[in-house]
Design an enzyme around this catalytic site. Sequence first.
Site, PDB file in Angstrom:
ATOM      1  N   LYS A  59       0.821  -1.222   0.000  1.00 47.75           N
ATOM      2  CA  LYS A  59       0.000   0.000   0.000  1.00 47.75           C
ATOM      3  C   LYS A  59       0.849   1.263   0.000  1.00 47.75           C
ATOM      4  O   LYS A  59       0.355   2.328  -0.358  1.00 47.75           O
ATOM      5  CB  LYS A  59      -0.972  -0.001   1.184  1.00 47.75           C
ATOM      6  CG  LYS A  59      -1.964  -1.152   1.117  1.00 47.75           C
ATOM      7  CD  LYS A  59      -3.381  -0.794   1.504  1.00 47.75           C
ATOM      8  CE  LYS A  59      -4.278  -1.990   1.223  1.00 47.75           C
ATOM      9  NZ  LYS A  59      -5.649  -1.733   1.003  1.00 47.75           N
ATOM     10  N   LYS A 109      -5.362  -9.695  -5.920  1.00 45.50           N
ATOM     11  CA  LYS A 109      -6.637  -9.959  -5.240  1.00 45.50           C
ATOM     12  C   LYS A 109      -7.669  -8.892  -5.545  1.00 45.50           C
ATOM     13  O   LYS A 109      -7.322  -7.735  -5.781  1.00 45.50           O
ATOM     14  CB  LYS A 109      -6.413 -10.111  -3.727  1.00 45.50           C
ATOM     15  CG  LYS A 109      -6.245  -8.827  -2.959  1.00 45.50           C
ATOM     16  CD  LYS A 109      -6.433  -9.031  -1.451  1.00 45.50           C
ATOM     17  CE  LYS A 109      -6.504  -7.661  -0.800  1.00 45.50           C
ATOM     18  NZ  LYS A 109      -7.541  -7.420   0.140  1.00 45.50           N
ATOM     19  N   LYS A 161     -11.566  -3.617  -2.475  1.00 48.07           N
ATOM     20  CA  LYS A 161     -12.537  -2.513  -2.462  1.00 48.07           C
ATOM     21  C   LYS A 161     -11.951  -1.232  -3.000  1.00 48.07           C
ATOM     22  O   LYS A 161     -12.605  -0.454  -3.645  1.00 48.07           O
ATOM     23  CB  LYS A 161     -12.890  -2.164  -1.010  1.00 48.07           C
ATOM     24  CG  LYS A 161     -13.823  -3.023  -0.323  1.00 48.07           C
ATOM     25  CD  LYS A 161     -14.290  -2.285   0.927  1.00 48.07           C
ATOM     26  CE  LYS A 161     -14.179  -3.175   2.132  1.00 48.07           C
ATOM     27  NZ  LYS A 161     -12.894  -3.057   2.788  1.00 48.07           N
TER      28      LYS A 161
HETATM   29  P1  ATP Z   1      -8.959  -2.458   0.773  1.00 51.14           P
HETATM   30  O1  ATP Z   1      -8.990  -2.599  -0.720  1.00 51.14           O
HETATM   31  O2  ATP Z   1      -9.372  -1.090   1.236  1.00 51.14           O
HETATM   32  O3  ATP Z   1      -7.671  -2.917   1.384  1.00 51.14           O
HETATM   33  P2  ATP Z   1     -10.366  -4.963   1.059  1.00 51.14           P
HETATM   34  O4  ATP Z   1     -11.380  -5.139  -0.017  1.00 51.14           O
HETATM   35  O5  ATP Z   1      -9.095  -5.711   0.953  1.00 51.14           O
HETATM   36  O6  ATP Z   1     -10.097  -3.413   1.312  1.00 51.14           O
HETATM   37  P3  ATP Z   1     -10.808  -5.264   3.931  1.00 51.14           P
HETATM   38  O7  ATP Z   1     -11.730  -4.358   4.639  1.00 51.14           O
HETATM   39  O8  ATP Z   1      -9.349  -5.018   4.055  1.00 51.14           O
HETATM   40  O9  ATP Z   1     -11.158  -5.355   2.379  1.00 51.14           O
HETATM   41  O10 ATP Z   1     -11.071  -6.759   4.375  1.00 51.14           O
HETATM   42  C1  ATP Z   1     -12.230  -7.289   4.963  1.00 51.14           C
HETATM   43  C2  ATP Z   1     -12.114  -8.800   4.938  1.00 51.14           C
HETATM   44  O11 ATP Z   1     -12.244  -9.280   3.598  1.00 51.14           O
HETATM   45  C3  ATP Z   1     -10.765  -9.322   5.443  1.00 51.14           C
HETATM   46  O12 ATP Z   1     -10.984 -10.461   6.256  1.00 51.14           O
HETATM   47  C4  ATP Z   1     -10.026  -9.713   4.185  1.00 51.14           C
HETATM   48  O13 ATP Z   1      -9.105 -10.751   4.412  1.00 51.14           O
HETATM   49  C5  ATP Z   1     -11.172 -10.164   3.291  1.00 51.14           C
HETATM   50  N1  ATP Z   1     -10.840 -10.001   1.871  1.00 51.14           N
HETATM   51  C6  ATP Z   1     -10.568  -8.827   1.231  1.00 51.14           C
HETATM   52  N2  ATP Z   1     -10.320  -9.041  -0.078  1.00 51.14           N
HETATM   53  C7  ATP Z   1     -10.450 -10.387  -0.282  1.00 51.14           C
HETATM   54  C8  ATP Z   1     -10.336 -11.232  -1.433  1.00 51.14           C
HETATM   55  N3  ATP Z   1     -10.053 -10.740  -2.615  1.00 51.14           N
HETATM   56  N4  ATP Z   1     -10.535 -12.554  -1.269  1.00 51.14           N
HETATM   57  C9  ATP Z   1     -10.849 -13.076  -0.065  1.00 51.14           C
HETATM   58  N5  ATP Z   1     -10.971 -12.340   1.065  1.00 51.14           N
HETATM   59  C10 ATP Z   1     -10.787 -11.008   0.969  1.00 51.14           C
END
Ligand code: ATP
Length: 330
Positions: free
Chosen positions: A111, A195, A198
């Site tokens: 990040k 991955k 969001k």
């Molecule tokens: P950001 O993009 O802002 O980092 P994010 O989409 O990765 O956000 P988080 O709020 O960080 O989401 O994560 C919430 C939960 O979703 C965590 O337990 C994380 O491990 C899970 N998660 C996020 N992205 C994935 C993915 N692509 N596949 C499986 N689990 C995920």
Amino acid sequence: MTRVFSGIKPTGAVQLGNLLGALRSWVREQHEADSFYCVVDLHALTVPQDPTELRARTLELAQVLLAVGIDPDVATLFIQSHVPEHTELAWILECTAAFGELRRMTQFKDKSEGAEFVSAGLFTYPALMAADILLYDTDRVPVGDDQRQHLELARDLAIRFNHRYGAGTDVFVVPEAAIPTVGARVMDLQHPTRKMSKSEDSPQGTILVLEDLTSVERKIKRAVTDTETEVRFDPEAKPGVSNLLSIMAAITGEEPETIATRYTRYGPLKADAAELVCELLRPIQQRYAELLADPGGTAAILAKGAEKARAVAAPTLARAREALGLVPRS
Ligand code: ATP
Ligand code: LTN
């Protein structure tokens, strides 16, 4: 009773990876353990946020969690910044963590790389996350695979603190990660080697939980695959096809290899994947629409959640303060 804790950031609209990697386990766990689920708004502040959007996203996320199936009469649902014990314990754990171990965190590296502004909070982020978890005497933390390293750090900090200050009785419970065997790493549909996320700007590669279902179908049908035609589960050689198979496996509970045997072409595979995802999202979207009609109800749920959370967090923090030699507040 086993205690479960997990958190999600209000950094953007909830995507399919969040649902398959984490939120579905949250819903299941709430019936098996005493569960605390947190919208981690303070974690969102580690990267610049627009205030109006942050406020709206935080409430929207709480409503999505309810729509996904978190039952506020069973689990405790709250907003991180409503429980000030999180930030106080975070400071204590920043002083327990070593600079070198925070520097090794791959999420920080990912990040911060190329970012215009890297906040100090982005660096100390895992100490706040450890505080979230340790405040609730958490046994199990349901998360996606990307959080494995942060969880390991939370465990190390608990063990180190207990060892340094425990004087024979542990102050913190050492938590375990609970990572699903399928769906733990949903990949971007356009860039299947990274991955789904969001906050990453990849609209065509990201399926949103509240997205219009025609658009969901279109994105899955246009997902990047490869120039072969064989349907085979092989994440290294065939990341795009394997991602679709993993998504289907996470939804149906079948093995991705078994699903692969039923297809000889990509077209029908994509059509079935799209249908499964739409069937999963449809009832969630319907419940969300109902919740929108009652914003006061959500606010009341969050207020009650914060009160319940604080009743658990405050005594844990008091234990840590006492162990450290901080003079009690009178
Ligand atoms: P950001 O993009 O802002 O980092 P994010 O989409 O990765 O956000 P988080 O709020 O960080 O989401 O994560 C919430 C939960 O979703 C965590 O337990 C994380 O491990 C899970 N998660 C996020 N992205 C994935 C993915 N692509 N596949 C499986 N689990 C995920
Ligand atoms: N760091 C996590 C979100 C998060 C979390 C937590 C997860 C913050 N605090 C406590 C589990 C337990 C993320 O980026 N997904």
